[in-house]
Design a protein around this motif. Structure first.
Motif, short mmCIF file in Angstrom:
data_model
loop_
_atom_site.label_atom_id
_atom_site.label_comp_id
_atom_site.label_asym_id
_atom_site.label_seq_id
_atom_site.Cartn_x
_atom_site.Cartn_y
_atom_site.Cartn_z
N LEU A 1 -6.32 10.98 4.09
CA LEU A 1 -6.27 9.60 4.58
C LEU A 1 -7.09 9.47 5.85
O LEU A 1 -6.98 10.30 6.75
CB LEU A 1 -4.82 9.19 4.88
CG LEU A 1 -3.75 9.56 3.86
CD1 LEU A 1 -2.37 9.14 4.35
CD2 LEU A 1 -4.03 8.93 2.52
N ASP B 1 -7.91 7.87 0.69
CA ASP B 1 -7.93 6.54 1.29
C ASP B 1 -8.98 6.51 2.40
O ASP B 1 -8.84 7.15 3.43
CB ASP B 1 -6.56 6.19 1.86
CG ASP B 1 -6.52 4.75 2.37
OD1 ASP B 1 -7.32 3.93 1.86
OD2 ASP B 1 -5.71 4.45 3.25
N LYS C 1 0.84 -1.21 0.00
CA LYS C 1 0.00 0.00 0.00
C LYS C 1 0.86 1.25 0.00
O LYS C 1 0.59 2.21 -0.73
CB LYS C 1 -0.91 -0.01 1.24
CG LYS C 1 -1.79 1.21 1.38
CD LYS C 1 -2.75 1.06 2.56
CE LYS C 1 -3.64 2.29 2.72
NZ LYS C 1 -4.65 2.10 3.77
N GLY D 1 -8.69 4.41 -2.25
CA GLY D 1 -8.76 3.27 -1.35
C GLY D 1 -10.14 3.16 -0.72
O GLY D 1 -10.52 4.00 0.08
N GLU E 1 -10.07 3.50 3.73
CA GLU E 1 -10.06 2.11 4.18
C GLU E 1 -10.68 1.95 5.57
O GLU E 1 -10.34 2.67 6.51
CB GLU E 1 -8.62 1.57 4.19
CG GLU E 1 -8.56 0.11 4.59
CD GLU E 1 -7.19 -0.51 4.40
OE1 GLU E 1 -6.94 -1.58 4.98
OE2 GLU E 1 -6.36 0.07 3.67
#
Length: 886
Positions: A549, A574, A438, A598, A576
């Motif tokens: 993120l 991202d 990643k 992501g 996630e």
């Protein structure tokens, strides 16, 4: 050292000019002038960089240049993307239709570049006010102060040393070996790991003093002075000789080397070179100064960089100081926090919180010493200690003082691109285990890695940077694959605090980790570790973000209000594990520069059709293990896509993927979709993961894939609980060297009747076999790597026959319940280098034949029961150089 961010942005601006020349040619002269302005500004940064610590105005000045550099890159890239859209792959009529829009955009970029150049001129003019000069490269004033704090001496040996007894014994034995040649013994580890402390203990050891009557100690440091080091060693060999000392000051470098050589020529000497940073420093010293004339002389070298140690003596395995064990950490903590002698106890009411504080120090002596010294000055109360634990990072950062110089030197020594990579790691939360794959995708998306002359070089370069950071002990390896690839890494809290502090100094990024944090309007990189209940998350702020993120935002059911129109400069998004459970807004298609998206673990039901507009997107990760993700038929439009990760994509029609010439990884695609596409058009495809079921015609699939010459890895995932399809046809895949077979629990399968003829790597996971698979697998002539995980339901033992697996180098047996014995016949596994056995609770013992496998370098026992470890046969494992028990 010029600012790492600006250095990289200047390089990327130049690269953009080359890459997008066909679209920028009408504005190319203006872009070139802008780039030259930035290059000139970079020259002045060398002086500004050394003075940022003394003047906040200079920090602001550097920050203004950085903002201008980022804006320059954004302006050029946004403009190029628009003009590219107007002209690329368009017919003549369409081009004529778009021509007025192209002219308008050329005029706009001209005005914006003119404005940026005026802004840079004003910044340049203001440097005179601050007295900033154009200096050449050199050691900064701040750097010299750091070096002064770091200088070491063999005297005043640390009394609080803990946990180095075995290391000391091993190093002393290495120094005293009966070997007439001059050898180099090395100690490597991160700053604060105790390298110098251990070297002092060895240097002052009675047996060492007796063997080496001729001894010297010198601290080399990162900005070494060759003459000064040579003089220092000569003076230690010739004490109290004022006439010589005076003469040494007048000698040239070659004369000093000759004098030292003569002093050492007939001696059995030991010289400690403490804190060697660069290979060239070792080369300078070893070239003519240290004779190798059969007197059993030794050099003891300490370094933060493993590559330096290996360069100094490739035949000597460096002693690596990773971290103290749990009990040694606790004992050192007690000494530092309570001021007690050896084996002194801890007040019962403080022990629980004390042990947790010691654990948070992650075995680093420097961290234990710093936090212990802080507690020593506080009241011995549970409340005070809990306060330190609850605000561990803040207390640790504030308490560093001079000890911080040890770590800051490591950062100062990094080249600009590695500084950028290191700072980026500071975005991740404390104690994060970071996937290297990643991280590589993110760094490539950021443009940190520059493509030069070959395909996929950026990914390779990014992995090399991870290895360099680990080699320099700035980053810790969290998990290795059995064949020595770094799978995941972590950053020690002390180094993470350093990264955060440096990032704040340079306005590099912002971490949002409390509900009260305000999002800065200047943030370029933002990590969200906590979400407020207020849906208007960003308020009126629209920062020019490049990376956004989200971490540890589990079970957040509110709609994250992201107005993508406000974040058009984003390269990385991202989300996630933010379990949204709802679809992204269609506005995502407006983020034209997005390169990394992501969505793993987000539980989104459908991917918006507008994602097809993201022509620069390189990585799309939409693995959701709880549910399938529906996609419209737009994947084929993502012409820059390199890596597509899914668990099981679902499309109403056969998914079109033809023509994606940059695609390297395609994971989670259905069998039907592969069959309906001409896979030969995926000219860069290296890794392919296909979801199959009992109806899938594997033979037909293999014929289809046999002409995809770039394909190296095939992963077949069976999502049925009944049975695998027939695996006939794999022998047609001559290009495939790695095969993975993975199924949901309880699906039964037989081993394939044949395998790819050039297969070197095989992984079996969840594929329950009724019979021992070894008799079939051991005949695979080129197999060098085998991993079997939750993949066994046969007899209670495995047998590897005589001469079986004659090429196998790496073997991992993982989570094999019911397996109680492994038999290895004499002559089997003749080239095995590493054996890893993980979580096999019924295994009674290791095969005795391991002691006959002379090639075996490492035996790793992970999560094995205590009764297994306690019954290890010393004779079986004594010949293995590296026995590791986790």
């Amino acid at each position: 050292m010029a600012d790492p961010v600006i250095s990289l942005v200047v390089e990327r601006t130049g690269d953009l000019l080359v890459q997008k020349f066909v679209f920028l040619k009408d504005a190319g002269q203006q872009v070139e002038k802008l780039k030259n302005d930035l290059v000139r500004m970079r020259c002045f940064l060398k002086d500004a960089d050394q003075r940022q610590d003394e003047d906040e105005r200079i920090r602001n000045w550097v920050s203004e240049i950085r903002a201008a550099a980022y804006d320059a890159e954004d302006v050029i890239e946004i403009f190029a993307s628009k003009v590219e859209f107007f002209t690329k792959d368009k017919g003549l009529v369409t081009k004529l239709t778009y021509y007025p829009l192209k002219i308008v955009n050329l005029y706009k970029i001209g005005k914006e570049i003119e404005s940026l150049r005026m802004r840079l001129k004003e910044i340049a003019d203001s440097r005179v006010e601050y007295g900033i000069k154009n200096l050449g490269e050199g050691m900064t004033t701040h750097g010299e102060e750091l070096q002064r704090l770091r200088r070491s001496s063999p005297f005043n040996e640390d009394r609080d040393i803990v946990g180095f007894e075995e290391k000391t014994k091993s190093l002393v034995a290495e120094l005293l070996k009966e070997d007439k040649s001059r050898r180099v013994v090395s100690i490597v580890g991160m700053g604060g790991a105790g390298k110098t402390t251990l070297a002092k203990k060895v240097y002052n050891h009675a047996d060492v003093r007796e063997r080496f009557s001729c001894r010297a100690w010198v601290c080399v440091s990162s900005s070494y002075d060759h003459k000064k080091i040579l003089r220092s060693i000569i003076k230690q060999l010739n004490p109290k000789d004022d006439k010589l000392y005076e003469m040494l000051e007048k000698m040239e470098e070659e004369e000093l080397e000759e004098r030292l050589y003569q002093d050492l020529q007939d001696k059995c000497y030991l010289v400690v070179l403490d804190d060697v940073w660069k290979e060239v420093a070792w080369d300078c010293l070893s070239r003519r100064a240290f004779p190798d004339v059969g007197t059993s002389s030794r050099l003891l070298l300490t370094s933060r960089n493993r590559e330096v140690a290996v360069h100094a003596d490739a035949l000597s395995i460096p002693c690596e100081l990773k971290s103290l064990g749990q009990e040694d950490s606790w004992q050192l903590f007690l000494k530092e926090a309570l001021g007690h002698g050896a084996n002194a106890g801890c007040p019962p009411d403080l022990e629980g919180v004390g042990r947790e504080i010691a654990r948070r120090c992650a075995g680093l002596p420097l961290a234990i010493t710093v936090i212990g010294g802080l507690l020593l000055r506080k009241k011995k109360s549970k409340t005070e200690w809990k306060n330190v634990l609850n605000n561990f990072s803040a207390h640790l950062s504030r308490s560093l003082s001079e000890a911080g110089a040890i770590l800051e030197l490591s950062y100062a020594d990094l080249p600009a691109n590695l500084k950028f990579c290191f700072l980026y790691l500071g975005l991740f939360p404390e104690d994060s285990v970071i996937s290297v794959r990643k991280l590589i995708h993110m760094w490539v998306a950021e443009g940190i890695m520059q493509k030069r002359d070959a395909k996929n070089l950026e990914e390779s370069a990014a992995y090399d940077e991870v290895e360099r950071l680990c080699s320099r002990n700035m980053v810790q390896v969290a998990e290795m694959t059995v064949d020595d690839r770094i799978k995941s890494c972590r950053v020690h809290d002390l180094l993470r605090e350093l990264a955060i502090r440096k990032a704040e100094d340079e306005n590099f990024f912002q971490i949002h980790d409390t509900r009260d944090d305000e999002i800065s309007a200047k943030s370029r990189y933002l990590a969200v570790h906590s979400l407020p209940l207020d849906k208007n998350y960003f308020g009126s702020s629209t920062p020019p973000l490049r990376s956004l993120l989200f971490f540890n935002i589990h079970g957040y059911m509110e709609n994250i209000s992201l107005s993508f129109k406000s974040f058009r400069k984003l390269r990385i998004l991202d989300l996630e594990n933010v379990e949204m459970g709802y679809n992204l807004l269609e506005e995502i298609g407006e983020v034209k520069l997005l390169r990394y998206l992501g969505l793993r673990g987000t539980s989104i039901p459908r991917l918006p059709r507008s994602v097809g507009c993201l022509r620069y997107l390189q990585t799309l990760d939409m693995r959701n293990f709880k549910s399938k993700v529906k996609v419209s038929n737009f994947i084929w439009k993502l012409e820059s896509l390199r890596h597509l990760y899914a668990y099981d994509m679902e499309c109403d029609v056969p998914l079109k993927i033809e023509g994606l010439r940059n695609l390297q990884t395609l994971s989670g695609i259905r069998f039907e979709d592969v069959i309906h596409n001409n896979m030969i058009t995926l000219t860069s495809l290296q890794k392919l993961g296909i979801v199959v079921d009992y109806r899938s015609e594997i033979d037909k699939l293999c014929i289809h894939l046999s002409e995809v010459g770039s394909l190296k890895t095939l992963h077949l995932y069976c999502n049925t609980e009944s049975e695998w399809p027939s695996l006939a046809g794999l022998s047609k895949l001559h290009h495939v060297t790695e095969l993975k077979l993975f199924t949901s629990p309880f699906a039964r399968t037989m081993l394939p009747p044949d395998f790819p003829p050039n297969l070197s790597r095989l992984s079996l996971k969840g594929t329950f076999f009724r019979n021992d698979p070894m008799p079939v697998l051991e005949k695979l002539g080129q197999l060098s790597f085998l991993k079997i995980e939750v993949a066994y339901e046969g007899p209670q033992h495995m047998v590897i026959s005589r001469h079986g697996f004659h090429q196998l180098k790496f073997l991992e047996l993982n989570n094999l319940y019911g397996l109680d014995e492994i038999k290895v016949e004499e002559g089997a596994l003749p080239q095995l280098q590493r054996l890893r056995i993980r979580d096999c609770p019924d295994l009674a013992k290791l095969p005795e034949e391991l002691k006959h496998i002379t090639s075996l370098d490492a035996l790793e026992l992970v999560s094995m029961p205590e009764h297994f470890i306690s019954r290890l046969d010393a004779d079986t494992v004594s010949g293995v150089p590296n026995l590791r028990i986790f």
